[in-house]
Design an enzyme around this catalytic site. Structure first.
Site, PDB file in Angstrom:
ATOM      1  N   ASP A  44       0.660  -0.783  -0.179  1.00 29.56           N
ATOM      2  CA  ASP A  44       0.106  -0.041   0.224  1.00 29.56           C
ATOM      3  C   ASP A  44       1.033   1.239  -0.170  1.00 29.56           C
ATOM      4  OD1 ASP A  44      -3.193   1.590   0.679  1.00 29.56           O
ATOM      5  OD2 ASP A  44      -1.595   2.604   2.087  1.00 29.56           O
ATOM      6  N   ALA A  45       1.984   1.465   1.339  1.00 26.50           N
ATOM      7  CA  ALA A  45       2.953   2.263   0.999  1.00 26.50           C
ATOM      8  C   ALA A  45       3.416   2.359  -0.524  1.00 26.50           C
ATOM      9  CB  ALA A  45       4.103   2.155   2.034  1.00 26.50           C
TER      10      ALA A  45
END
Length: 169
Positions: A44-45
């Site tokens: 996600d990051a």
């Protein structure tokens, strides 16, 4: 931002090693044994940064617009569509990582269906596993293909084409 620069930023957050360098806490850890939600957390990051960097090709001045647009692109709905578009290019091992992430117990937000949310978690787990395995070429290939799928689907939606895929002209 290049993958190596991003990796350096992440490494600085870990504790120093015996030589005063940066100790990578995940060295020696088999990514296949990591919890899929941890992989999704990293994925996600990474995808957030990838999308934000990619959008700079189109706009550099309107930060609020960049933020709003990138938030939409990295949403569960669009990540689910991205996965559907890239699935044929994935290896069996990559599909297995996706399934582990998709099947991990988590709670879906109201902004997407449960199926879309779980699919996006699987997509993020795949990206996280590639990142932590330092398979940066493959990570870039999949991220670019995903961005392309999302871009085409958004354009199709804007132009009134409700079917998945691209319009023929």
């Amino acid at each position: 931002m290049k993958f190596s620069q991003f990796k350096l930023l992440v490494d600085m957050m870990f504790t120093p090693d015996e030589q005063g360098g940066i100790k990578k806490r995940y060295d020696g850890v088999d990514v296949r044994q990591m919890h899929p939600l941890v992989l999704a957390y990293i994925g996600d990051a990474f995808f957030h940064l990838f999308v934000r960097t990619r959008l700079l090709s189109y706009e550099q001045a309107k930060v609020h617009a960049l933020h709003a647009f990138s938030a939409q692109i990295v949403s569960a709905v669009w990540q689910h569509k991205a996965y559907l578009g890239i699935e044929p290019m994935l290896t069996d091992e990559e599909k297995a990582i996706y399934r582990r992430g998709r099947n991990a117990k988590s709670h879906a937000p109201r902004s997407s269906s449960v199926a879309e949310y779980h699919s996006s978690t699987g997509f993020e787990a795949l990206l996280g596993a590639l990142y932590l395995s330092e398979k940066f070429e493959r990570l870039e290939e999949i991220s670019e293909a995903s961005f392309d799928v999302i871009s085409r689907a958004m354009m199709a939606e804007i132009h009134g084409n409700t079917t998945e895929g691209t319009e023929e002209k």
